[in-house]
Design a protein around this motif. Structure first.
Motif, PDB file in Angstrom:
ATOM      1  N   ALA A  53       0.845  -1.190   0.000  1.00  0.00           N
ATOM      2  CA  ALA A  53       0.000   0.000   0.000  1.00  0.00           C
ATOM      3  C   ALA A  53       0.875   1.232   0.000  1.00  0.00           C
ATOM      4  O   ALA A  53       1.967   1.236   0.568  1.00  0.00           O
ATOM      5  N   VAL A  55       0.679   5.128   1.174  1.00  0.00           N
ATOM      6  CA  VAL A  55      -0.046   6.147   1.927  1.00  0.00           C
ATOM      7  C   VAL A  55       0.841   7.381   1.983  1.00  0.00           C
ATOM      8  O   VAL A  55       1.916   7.353   2.594  1.00  0.00           O
ATOM      9  N   LYS A 200     -10.383   6.804   8.259  1.00  0.00           N
ATOM     10  CA  LYS A 200      -9.042   6.617   7.709  1.00  0.00           C
ATOM     11  C   LYS A 200      -9.029   5.490   6.692  1.00  0.00           C
ATOM     12  O   LYS A 200      -8.410   5.598   5.628  1.00  0.00           O
ATOM     13  N   ARG A 201      -9.739   4.409   6.981  1.00  0.00           N
ATOM     14  CA  ARG A 201      -9.780   3.283   6.059  1.00  0.00           C
ATOM     15  C   ARG A 201     -10.521   3.654   4.775  1.00  0.00           C
ATOM     16  O   ARG A 201     -10.156   3.230   3.692  1.00  0.00           O
ATOM     17  N   GLU A 204      -8.305   5.518   2.518  1.00  0.00           N
ATOM     18  CA  GLU A 204      -7.300   4.694   1.865  1.00  0.00           C
ATOM     19  C   GLU A 204      -7.810   4.137   0.534  1.00  0.00           C
ATOM     20  O   GLU A 204      -7.030   3.938  -0.398  1.00  0.00           O
ATOM     21  N   ASN A 207      -7.188   6.796  -1.864  1.00  0.00           N
ATOM     22  CA  ASN A 207      -5.788   6.792  -2.288  1.00  0.00           C
ATOM     23  C   ASN A 207      -5.515   5.675  -3.291  1.00  0.00           C
ATOM     24  O   ASN A 207      -4.759   5.859  -4.250  1.00  0.00           O
ATOM     25  N   ARG A 208      -6.135   4.547  -3.087  1.00  0.00           N
ATOM     26  CA  ARG A 208      -5.925   3.402  -3.980  1.00  0.00           C
ATOM     27  C   ARG A 208      -6.412   3.716  -5.397  1.00  0.00           C
ATOM     28  O   ARG A 208      -5.743   3.419  -6.378  1.00  0.00           O
TER      29      ARG A 208
END
Length: 252
Positions: A53, A55, A200-201, A204, A207-208
């Motif tokens: 991942a 971040v 937060k998850r 993500e 972001n992915r």
């Protein structure tokens, strides 16, 4: 809710940022440049049950947390369902990754994000008939918003435009602007998570998908449905969200 999404970046992008990832190694190799990687079968990689991942441009090997429930609504070309498939044996015992009954931009984006992360191992898809309206203190039954507000789903796979969200919707969801943004036209399209979701998850996943945009994969998916094969893949009369993106997906 305990199930949350963890974002897995594409291996190709990970290699671009960190040359050591997937490079040959041995038991004495020093892998300190990458957080949590180790040498397995002569290759520098993430341990089992973890995936690469990015971040904020930092590389990590993160836990994979499965998506258990997806609620969606047919909205061509974002979500396309096949009625004959859903009524056949093909719809039985298939995960969200494998089901041949659903296609469209949102499902292709999600499945592309899953190619390395494998977070769709055992999820179910529930299709509803409306986004939902808030009346007399409650959402329309069996709608996307009903499922999100009542914590009946892990992900609302439907198009939302953040600038136009009502206060009732904002109170019930985390919005992730993962598809396209254009401040000139007050547009920020994305998907929604229940408010109980770890923010937060959810970020993500944003972001992915951004990584997919950077590598060109998201643009390829948009091109497929809006330019290349669009007329044969979806029907305009089944399009609820009328916004048509530019050929290249831009971010602002």
């Amino acid at each position: 809710m305990t199930k949350v999404i963890f974002i897995i970046m594409a291996v190709a992008k990970a290699v671009g940022f960190h040359a050591d990832y997937l490079a040959p190694c041995n038991s004495t190799s020093h892998l300190s440049k990458l957080d949590y990687t180790y040498c397995l079968d002569g290759v520098c990689q993430c341990p089992p049950n973890k995936a690469p991942a990015i971040v904020w441009r930092d590389f990590y090997c993160q836990d994979i947390v499965q998506i258990g429930r997806i609620s969606t609504i047919e909205d061509h070309p974002w979500v396309i369902s096949n009625a004959s498939c859903l009524s056949s044996k093909m719809a039985v015992a298939k995960s969200c990754r494998q089901s041949p009954c659903y296609s469209g931009i949102l499902f292709e984006l999600l499945r592309s994000a899953d190619e390395d992360g494998k977070f769709l191992d055992n999820c179910t898809i529930t299709e509803v008939s409306s986004l939902g309206r808030f009346q007399s203190g409650a959402w329309t039954k069996n709608s996307i918003m009903d499922h999100l507000a009542a914590n009946k789903t892990d992900l609302g796979l439907a198009i939302f435009n953040e600038p136009t969200l009502s206060q009732d919707v904002k109170a019930a969801v985390h919005f992730e602007s993962i598809l396209v943004g254009d401040s000139r036209y007050n547009i920020s399209l994305g998907i929604a998570f229940p408010k109980s979701f770890n923010k937060k998850r959810a970020d993500e996943l944003d972001n992915r998908i951004t990584e997919m945009t950077d590598t060109g994969r998201a643009g390829e998916i948009f091109d497929k449905y809006f330019l290349k094969d669009g007329p044969t893949l979806w029907k305009r009369e089944k399009q609820l969200t009328t916004f048509k993106p530019r050929r290249v997906v831009y971010w602002v």
